[in-house]
Design a protein around this motif. Structure first.
Motif, PDB file in Angstrom:
ATOM      1  N   ALA A 188     -14.559 113.093  -3.884  1.00 35.20           N
ATOM      2  CA  ALA A 188     -14.247 111.755  -4.941  1.00 35.20           C
ATOM      3  C   ALA A 188     -13.361 111.948  -5.811  1.00 35.20           C
ATOM      4  O   ALA A 188     -13.213 113.373  -6.580  1.00 35.20           O
ATOM      5  N   LYS A 189     -12.914 110.511  -5.833  1.00 37.08           N
ATOM      6  CA  LYS A 189     -11.760 111.049  -7.511  1.00 37.08           C
ATOM      7  C   LYS A 189     -12.607 110.483  -8.824  1.00 37.08           C
ATOM      8  O   LYS A 189     -13.187 109.812  -8.379  1.00 37.08           O
ATOM      9  N   ALA A 190     -11.215 110.582  -9.674  1.00 35.13           N
ATOM     10  CA  ALA A 190     -12.011 110.453 -10.878  1.00 35.13           C
ATOM     11  C   ALA A 190     -12.748 108.971 -11.328  1.00 35.13           C
ATOM     12  O   ALA A 190     -13.242 108.690 -11.889  1.00 35.13           O
ATOM     13  N   ASP A 191     -12.260 107.776 -10.343  1.00 35.71           N
ATOM     14  CA  ASP A 191     -12.437 106.748 -11.087  1.00 35.71           C
ATOM     15  C   ASP A 191     -14.069 106.686 -10.072  1.00 35.71           C
ATOM     16  O   ASP A 191     -14.079 104.936  -9.725  1.00 35.71           O
ATOM     17  N   LYS A 192     -14.391 107.235  -9.293  1.00 34.16           N
ATOM     18  CA  LYS A 192     -15.286 107.400  -8.154  1.00 34.16           C
ATOM     19  C   LYS A 192     -15.501 106.951  -7.167  1.00 34.16           C
ATOM     20  O   LYS A 192     -16.302 106.517  -5.762  1.00 34.16           O
ATOM     21  N   THR A 193     -13.955 106.625  -6.464  1.00 37.27           N
ATOM     22  CA  THR A 193     -13.274 106.009  -5.551  1.00 37.27           C
ATOM     23  C   THR A 193     -13.496 107.496  -4.536  1.00 37.27           C
ATOM     24  O   THR A 193     -13.396 108.836  -4.907  1.00 37.27           O
ATOM     25  N   PHE A 232     -20.397 100.758  -8.357  1.00 34.72           N
ATOM     26  CA  PHE A 232     -20.554  99.735  -9.850  1.00 34.72           C
ATOM     27  C   PHE A 232     -19.874 100.321 -11.006  1.00 34.72           C
ATOM     28  O   PHE A 232     -19.378  99.410 -11.928  1.00 34.72           O
ATOM     29  N   ASP A 233     -19.591 101.654 -11.107  1.00 35.67           N
ATOM     30  CA  ASP A 233     -19.155 102.071 -12.290  1.00 35.67           C
ATOM     31  C   ASP A 233     -17.417 101.081 -11.684  1.00 35.67           C
ATOM     32  O   ASP A 233     -16.780 100.891 -12.942  1.00 35.67           O
ATOM     33  N   LYS A 234     -16.844 101.402 -11.051  1.00 36.35           N
ATOM     34  CA  LYS A 234     -15.649 100.308 -10.465  1.00 36.35           C
ATOM     35  C   LYS A 234     -15.668  99.728 -10.890  1.00 36.35           C
ATOM     36  O   LYS A 234     -15.005  98.800 -11.400  1.00 36.35           O
ATOM     37  N   TRP A 235     -16.858  98.608 -10.344  1.00 34.21           N
ATOM     38  CA  TRP A 235     -16.629  96.643 -10.766  1.00 34.21           C
ATOM     39  C   TRP A 235     -17.435  96.576 -11.328  1.00 34.21           C
ATOM     40  O   TRP A 235     -16.017  95.858 -11.823  1.00 34.21           O
ATOM     41  N   LYS A 236     -17.504  97.523 -12.344  1.00 35.91           N
ATOM     42  CA  LYS A 236     -17.712  97.373 -13.846  1.00 35.91           C
ATOM     43  C   LYS A 236     -15.925  97.400 -14.542  1.00 35.91           C
ATOM     44  O   LYS A 236     -15.736  96.825 -15.518  1.00 35.91           O
ATOM     45  N   ASP A 237     -15.897  98.417 -14.746  1.00 35.55           N
ATOM     46  CA  ASP A 237     -14.318  99.095 -14.946  1.00 35.55           C
ATOM     47  C   ASP A 237     -13.307  98.319 -14.619  1.00 35.55           C
ATOM     48  O   ASP A 237     -12.263  98.090 -15.458  1.00 35.55           O
ATOM     49  N   GLU A 238     -12.852  97.080 -13.789  1.00 27.62           N
ATOM     50  CA  GLU A 238     -11.720  96.158 -13.342  1.00 27.62           C
ATOM     51  C   GLU A 238     -12.997  94.881 -13.849  1.00 27.62           C
ATOM     52  O   GLU A 238     -11.772  93.827 -13.507  1.00 27.62           O
ATOM     53  N   GLY A 239     -12.937  94.786 -14.710  1.00 29.89           N
ATOM     54  CA  GLY A 239     -14.197  93.186 -15.260  1.00 29.89           C
ATOM     55  C   GLY A 239     -14.329  92.499 -14.527  1.00 29.89           C
ATOM     56  O   GLY A 239     -13.817  91.676 -14.957  1.00 29.89           O
ATOM     57  N   LEU A 262     -16.854 102.233   4.383  1.00 31.75           N
ATOM     58  CA  LEU A 262     -15.962 101.263   3.222  1.00 31.75           C
ATOM     59  C   LEU A 262     -16.021  99.856   2.675  1.00 31.75           C
ATOM     60  O   LEU A 262     -14.749  99.957   3.858  1.00 31.75           O
ATOM     61  N   ILE A 263     -15.727  99.565   1.442  1.00 32.88           N
ATOM     62  CA  ILE A 263     -15.801  98.347   1.350  1.00 32.88           C
ATOM     63  C   ILE A 263     -15.218  98.674  -0.157  1.00 32.88           C
ATOM     64  O   ILE A 263     -15.689  99.032  -0.696  1.00 32.88           O
ATOM     65  N   THR A 264     -13.953  98.092  -0.325  1.00 36.51           N
ATOM     66  CA  THR A 264     -13.223  98.095  -1.741  1.00 36.51           C
ATOM     67  C   THR A 264     -13.741  96.603  -2.847  1.00 36.51           C
ATOM     68  O   THR A 264     -15.204  95.945  -2.135  1.00 36.51           O
ATOM     69  N   THR A 265     -13.859  96.318  -4.213  1.00 34.76           N
ATOM     70  CA  THR A 265     -14.331  95.572  -4.525  1.00 34.76           C
ATOM     71  C   THR A 265     -14.183  94.379  -5.198  1.00 34.76           C
ATOM     72  O   THR A 265     -14.485  93.771  -4.188  1.00 34.76           O
ATOM     73  N   ALA A 266     -12.383  94.192  -4.357  1.00 31.37           N
ATOM     74  CA  ALA A 266     -11.963  92.745  -4.180  1.00 31.37           C
ATOM     75  C   ALA A 266     -12.039  92.653  -2.558  1.00 31.37           C
ATOM     76  O   ALA A 266     -12.171  91.094  -3.198  1.00 31.37           O
ATOM     77  N   GLN A 267     -12.514  93.471  -1.951  1.00 29.81           N
ATOM     78  CA  GLN A 267     -12.926  92.759  -0.619  1.00 29.81           C
ATOM     79  C   GLN A 267     -14.364  91.967  -0.566  1.00 29.81           C
ATOM     80  O   GLN A 267     -14.669  91.044  -0.493  1.00 29.81           O
ATOM     81  N   LEU A 268     -15.227  93.270  -1.503  1.00 27.62           N
ATOM     82  CA  LEU A 268     -16.450  92.865  -1.959  1.00 27.62           C
ATOM     83  C   LEU A 268     -16.250  91.218  -2.373  1.00 27.62           C
ATOM     84  O   LEU A 268     -17.622  89.757  -2.317  1.00 27.62           O
ATOM     85  N   ALA A 269     -15.925  91.306  -4.138  1.00 31.33           N
ATOM     86  CA  ALA A 269     -15.624  90.129  -4.567  1.00 31.33           C
ATOM     87  C   ALA A 269     -15.304  88.714  -3.478  1.00 31.33           C
ATOM     88  O   ALA A 269     -15.824  88.116  -4.461  1.00 31.33           O
TER      89      ALA A 269
END
Length: 287
Positions: A214-219, A130-137, A5-12
């Motif tokens: 999975a949780k509500a935020d898709k993670t 991508f859902d979490k990525w978008k939700d975080e702006g 797994l990689i987080t959105t912050a790590q990928l960014a």
């Protein structure tokens, strides 16, 4: 081993890395008329990719390029030559950092993760997709995929990551094996009609639905929560674990969580209920 797994912050933080290969793996299952030979129609997510994707990403068409299209079931694992050529066309190889993501559910990216793992390459899945990525702006790009420079993909296949119906049938009742159904409880218990054929499950199999991981935020859920869910169903590290679902897709979420937990005797029944439920020679169990 690369962490799966990689987080959105790590990928960014790595978006500008020339070694990064980032792939949208989204597929959509659309309904088919009653009596169809397939349970649903596989539609690649190229339109949603064009509408918005992580900057620099490429798109992978699971059924179109990366599955055995001669098989009766959708999404069946293709042979190594086909997969190696397809991944090479998209610029993937062992020297690259490969990140996989999907829209709506992580199961499409976890399916590619498991396929690559079977070919000897440890990729990473974007937690929340991508859902979490978008939700975080975070930044989003539009348009068709530009792709990556082609490579020569050299597979180093790992044996045993996929099994067929003969192996599954032989393991029923085997005390050293636990067979895990990743479908919802209503389908596991045979309480609702199944689009795959006969309702029910592989006899003796236990139920750890992928949706509950999975949780509500898709993670994905925490490791402690996942461990408890598997342990409650008798899934322990000393067992050989066979996971299945409807078409060998959502079960890869279970496999990723088990890998994170340190389980190493894991395999996927690729054809899953898409084959099992339609074969009257195979036993089936309901509540």
């Amino acid at each position: 081993m690369t962490q799966p797994l990689i987080t959105t912050a790590q990928l960014a933080a790595h978006l500008g890395d020339p070694n990064l290969r980032n792939y949208d793996c989204t597929t959509y299952n659309e309904p088919v008329p009653p009596g169809s030979d397939v349970p649903y129609r596989a539609v690649p997510g190229d339109k949603t990719f064009a509408a918005g994707h992580i900057p620099g990403a490429d798109f992978l068409d699971l059924q179109g390029e990366f599955s055995d299209t001669s098989a009766q079931q959708l999404f069946m694992m293709a042979g190594v030559p086909q997969l190696g050529a397809a991944f090479g066309r998209h610029g993937a190889d062992a020297s690259k950092t490969i990140v996989l993501y999907s829209i709506g559910t992580m199961m499409w990216s976890t399916r590619f993760w498991w396929m690559l793992r079977s070919l000897g390459l440890d990729a990473q899945v974007l937690d929340g997709g991508f859902d979490k990525w978008k939700d975080e702006g975070r930044p989003v790009e539009t348009g068709a995929p530009k792709g990556y420079p082609a490579t020569t993909f050299k597979a180093a296949p790992r044996a045993g990551l996929f099994v067929d119906k003969t192996t599954v049938k032989a393991r029923i009742g085997d005390s050293s094996t636990v067979i895990v159904n990743a479908l919802g409880p209503q389908f596991h218990q045979g309480l609702e009609p199944s689009r795959y054929g006969r309702p029910g499950r592989v006899p003796g199999s236990v139920n750890v639905p992928a949706a509950t991981l999975a949780k509500a935020d898709k993670t994905l859920t925490t490791l402690a929560d996942a461990e408890a869910k598997f342990a409650a169903q008798g899934v322990t590290r000393d067992k050989n674990v066979i996971c299945y679902c409807g078409g060998g897709i959502s079960a890869t979420i279970d496999l990723l969580m088990l890998t994170q937990l340190g389980y190493d005797k894991l395999t996927l029944y690729d054809a899953s209920m898409g084959e099992w439920a339609r074969d009257p020679a195979l036993p089936i169990e309901t509540d």
